[in-house]
Structures are given as structure tokens and as C-alpha cells.
Design an enzyme around this catalytic site. Structure first.
Site, short mmCIF file in Angstrom:
data_model
loop_
_atom_site.label_atom_id
_atom_site.label_comp_id
_atom_site.label_asym_id
_atom_site.label_seq_id
_atom_site.Cartn_x
_atom_site.Cartn_y
_atom_site.Cartn_z
N GLY A 23 0.82 -1.21 0.00
CA GLY A 23 0.00 0.00 0.00
C GLY A 23 0.85 1.25 0.00
O GLY A 23 0.59 2.20 0.73
N VAL A 75 -3.17 -7.28 -2.11
CA VAL A 75 -2.96 -8.13 -0.93
C VAL A 75 -4.26 -8.74 -0.45
O VAL A 75 -4.26 -9.72 0.31
CB VAL A 75 -2.29 -7.36 0.22
CG1 VAL A 75 -0.98 -6.74 -0.24
CG2 VAL A 75 -3.20 -6.30 0.80
N ASN A 101 1.27 -2.35 5.31
CA ASN A 101 0.56 -1.08 5.43
C ASN A 101 -0.76 -1.05 4.68
O ASN A 101 -1.67 -0.30 5.05
CB ASN A 101 1.46 0.05 4.93
CG ASN A 101 0.71 1.35 4.77
OD1 ASN A 101 0.33 1.99 5.75
ND2 ASN A 101 0.45 1.75 3.52
N TYR A 171 -14.17 -2.18 10.48
CA TYR A 171 -12.78 -1.75 10.32
C TYR A 171 -12.02 -1.93 11.64
O TYR A 171 -10.91 -2.47 11.66
CB TYR A 171 -12.76 -0.28 9.89
CG TYR A 171 -11.37 0.32 9.80
CD1 TYR A 171 -10.58 0.13 8.67
CD2 TYR A 171 -10.85 1.08 10.86
CE1 TYR A 171 -9.31 0.68 8.59
CE2 TYR A 171 -9.58 1.63 10.78
CZ TYR A 171 -8.82 1.44 9.65
OH TYR A 171 -7.55 1.98 9.57
N ALA A 173 -12.61 -3.94 14.06
CA ALA A 173 -12.41 -5.36 14.36
C ALA A 173 -11.21 -5.92 13.60
O ALA A 173 -10.44 -6.72 14.13
CB ALA A 173 -13.67 -6.15 14.04
N THR A 174 -11.04 -5.51 12.34
CA THR A 174 -9.89 -6.00 11.58
C THR A 174 -8.59 -5.49 12.16
O THR A 174 -7.59 -6.21 12.21
CB THR A 174 -9.98 -5.61 10.09
OG1 THR A 174 -9.95 -4.19 9.94
CG2 THR A 174 -11.25 -6.15 9.45
#
Length: 261
Positions: A23, A75, A101, A171, A173-174
Site C-alpha cells: 500500500g 494483498v 501497510n 474496520y 475489528a480487523t
């Protein structure tokens, strides 16, 4: 080997070292790739295959006389991710640092925690594949090379994964998953590889979320240091964890200017 420059920033002699930054077409990733390259590191710059900013970023680094190669790939897609890592390492010839990233909020407007109706299966799929599984895929693919070089992994989590609402609960949670994954990868890849993460707070960079000027100002007012992070602020910590922190592993370093104090 490090020394303090006039800008009061640590400098590293990374000649002969190599890193892959995912990224890295803009924002934190680009700042990190640039800082690594300016310190002598060969850098593979990952970006989405259809993102024109990626080749442009690599071209700009090369114009400075720096060692940078393109590493296009998604990714968030199994197979594509692993192929990208292998191709990037093939071009670099070795790997000393993986910077995970790449990430996505999956939304363009903030979704308050109470709005469960807006947390769709599609949103979960998008953020899980890129933000969490992408980190695991890249780390797994790079692990043999990092073990050989006794290198490091640094992943970008978020204060949303610790104690902040973030752009959505999906978001957050990830990013909480990235924090946990960091601990267990550190256990699993020790003693050869150190694994750490950073948890940025509010960042002034190109991001898909429309926070609005009021929210932006609130993030400044609430921060102990009275400003938002810049990509360079975060890159500095990533490079430190990658090459200057020989006894730090399994940790997530909050970099938020005191926003969460």
C-alpha cells in the site's frame, strides 16, 4: 548504525538491506518507502495494479537516485498477494523488512457503532480480506526470507483496533485482529524474526474517509500535542521498529500525539 540529524530524526545506514512496503502508492506507505530508500534501503513499492500513483511514486524515487522497484498486486486476493511478495523478493534479491501497510476502510463516510444496518456482508468481506488476511498472507509468504535475514515485520494497525470507534466497527475489528496477529506472529517467528505494529491515530493523508472539518478539528483539540499525525511521523516509528529496535517484538506502539489520552 544511527545518528541524529539536524532535523532531530534518526538516520540509518541501510545499505545492503531490502524492504517490501504494501500500500505504498501514497500516505503512510509512500512516506515509509521514501524514508527507507533515502537511508540506503532497496525498496519494493506495492500498489494496486490499476493505481497510476504506484509507478509514479517509484519513478520519483528513482529520480532521486534511490533503489526502488515496482511490486503491483492486491494483498486482499489470495494467490495474487503471495505472487506479488515472491516477485518483489525476486527483484530485491533478499528481504529484511516487510511493512504491512495496505488497508481499506471499505466505506467513504463514518459509520457510527449504532448503525448496524450499514454493516453489510460486503463490507466485512472487503475489510477482512485486505486489512487482516492480507497482513497474514504477506507475512506467511515473506517469513522464510525474513528468517534467513533475521529481519522484521511491522504492520499498521489503528487506535480503532484498541479503544477508538474508527470509521466502522468492521474496520476496528480487523485492526484489533492485526494487534492480536502481531503478538502471535512474534511468538511463531521468534527468535529469527521480530514482529511489531503501530497504531496510528488521526492522520493527515490521502484516505477514502470524508471526516469533515469539524471532526478533523476535534481530533486536533483532543490530542495532547495539538496536531494530527503526518505520514512521516508514522514512517519514522516504522523504520525504527524495523531496523533500530533489536529487543522489541510482539508490541503495538500507539502513535497518536496523545489523542487517546
Amino acid at each position: 548504525m544511527t545518528s541524529l540529524s539536524a532535523a532531530n530524526k534518526l538516520r540509518y545506514d541501510l545499505s545492503g538491506k531490502a524492504a517490501l512496503v504494501t500500500g505504498a502508492a501514497s500516505g503512510i506507505g509512500l512516506a515509509t518507502a521514501t524514508m527507507l530508500a533515502r537511508n540506503g534501503c532497496a525498496v519494493a513499492v506495492n500498489f494496486l495494479p490499476d493505481d497510476p500513483r504506484g509507478p509514479e511514486a517509484v519513478a520519483n524515487l528513482r529520480q532521486e537516485g534511490l533503489n526502488a522497484v515496482e511490486a503491483p498486486g492486491h494483498v486482499g486476493r489470495a494467490g495474487d498477494c503471495e505472487a506479488m511478495v515472491e516477485a518483489a523478493i525476486g527483484r530485491l534479491g533478499r528481504l529484511d523488512l516487510l511493512v504491512n501497510n495496505a488497508g481499506t476502510p471499505g466505506v467513504t463516510e463514518v459509520v457510527e457503532p449504532k448503525r448496524l444496518d450499514l454493516i453489510t456482508e460486503e463490507l466485512w468481506e472487503t475489510v477482512l480480506q485486505t486489512n487482516l488476511l492480507g497482513v497474514f498472507r504477506c507475512s506467511k509468504a515473506a517469513a522464510p526470507w525474513l528468517k534467513e535475514s533475521r529481519g522484521a515485520i511491522v504492520s499498521v494497525a489503528s487506535i480503532a483496533g484498541i479503544h477508538s470507534a474508527g470509521s466502522s466497527l468492521a474496520y476496528g475489528a480487523t485492526k484489533a485482529g492485526v494487534v492480536n496477529l502481531t503478538v502471535n506472529l512474534a511468538r511463531g517467528l521468534a527468535p529469527e524474526v521480530r514482529v511489531n505494529a503501530i497504531a496510528p491515530g488521526a492522520v493527515d493523508s490521502s484516505w477514502q474517509i470524508a471526516w469533515g472539518e469539524e471532526r478533523r478539528q476535534q481530533s486536533i483539540d483532543k490530542a495532547a500535542l495539538k496536531r494530527r499525525c503526518t505520514p512521516d511521523d508514522l514512517a519514522e516509528v516504522i523504520v525504527f521498529l524495523g531496523f533500530g529496535a533489536s529487543m522489541i517484538t510482539g508490541q503495538t506502539v500507539v502513535v497518536d500525539g496523545g489523542l487517546t489520552l
